[in-house]
Write a protein that holds these residues in place. Structure first.
Motif, PDB file in Angstrom:
ATOM      1  N   ARG A  48      47.777  67.276  39.599  1.00 40.03           N
ATOM      2  CA  ARG A  48      49.046  67.570  40.285  1.00 40.03           C
ATOM      3  C   ARG A  48      50.202  67.151  39.382  1.00 40.03           C
ATOM      4  O   ARG A  48      50.095  66.194  38.621  1.00 40.03           O
ATOM      5  CB  ARG A  48      49.157  66.789  41.603  1.00 40.03           C
ATOM      6  N   ASP A  49      51.305  67.882  39.501  1.00 38.90           N
ATOM      7  CA  ASP A  49      52.491  67.499  38.741  1.00 38.90           C
ATOM      8  C   ASP A  49      53.309  66.491  39.539  1.00 38.90           C
ATOM      9  O   ASP A  49      52.899  66.055  40.620  1.00 38.90           O
ATOM     10  CB  ASP A  49      53.315  68.728  38.335  1.00 38.90           C
ATOM     11  N   HIS A  50      54.482  66.135  39.045  1.00 36.47           N
ATOM     12  CA  HIS A  50      55.333  65.128  39.692  1.00 36.47           C
ATOM     13  C   HIS A  50      55.773  65.548  41.095  1.00 36.47           C
ATOM     14  O   HIS A  50      56.085  64.718  41.926  1.00 36.47           O
ATOM     15  CB  HIS A  50      56.552  64.830  38.813  1.00 36.47           C
TER      16      HIS A  50
END
Length: 151
Positions: A48-50
């Motif tokens: 997952r990204d930020h």
């Protein structure tokens, strides 16, 4: 290739970089299908990204290509999930994975044989309609039992 280069390739191969939309476009699968694969355990953990959005790696793309091939063989989703579980369990499951692939290979070869017979019947019918063959019974279609004996 040196060990450092191999480690770097491994790190890049595993690096989450593609959005779900990019993976959907590259794989030909819908976003919903990708989410479902993750939910049922067919896909390992997706990064997952930020912002919490899924990010897929080259490793994930390679896995999806394999899953696509397994789908083409007619392997059931349950068997594909079982295979994914075995992969996650490690090398100790090589014998079971090998047996799965041997069984699937045998099933694919049987389908190929059946398709060849079907093509022969189609060719015969085409020849009839093109006036190249006389009306006669097509070659007998054989069926194999579990011991590979023609009946």
């Amino acid at each position: 290739m040196g060990e450092a280069a191999l480690n770097q390739r491994g790190a890049e191969w595993e690096q989450p970089r593609y959005s779900i939309g990019e993976v959907a476009e590259r794989s030909g699968l819908s976003r919903d299908t990708l989410r479902w694969y993750e939910r049922i355990g067919l896909m390992d953990y997706i990064g997952r990204d930020h912002a919490g959005k899924r990010r897929f790696s080259n490793r994930d793309l390679e896995w999806l290509a394999l899953i696509g091939r397994l789908r083409t063989t007619g392997m059931s989703v349950a068997d594909m999930v079982r295979y994914a579980e075995l992969v996650r369990e490690g090398e100790s499951t090589f014998p079971e994975r090998l047996e799965m692939f041997r069984k699937t290979r045998a099933e694919v070869l049987a389908k190929i044989d059946e398709l060849r017979q079907t093509v022969a019947v189609l060719d015969y019918k085409i020849d009839i309609y093109e006036g190249k063959a006389q009306l006669a019974r097509p070659a007998t279609i054989t069926v194999r039992d579990s011991e590979e004996i023609k009946v």
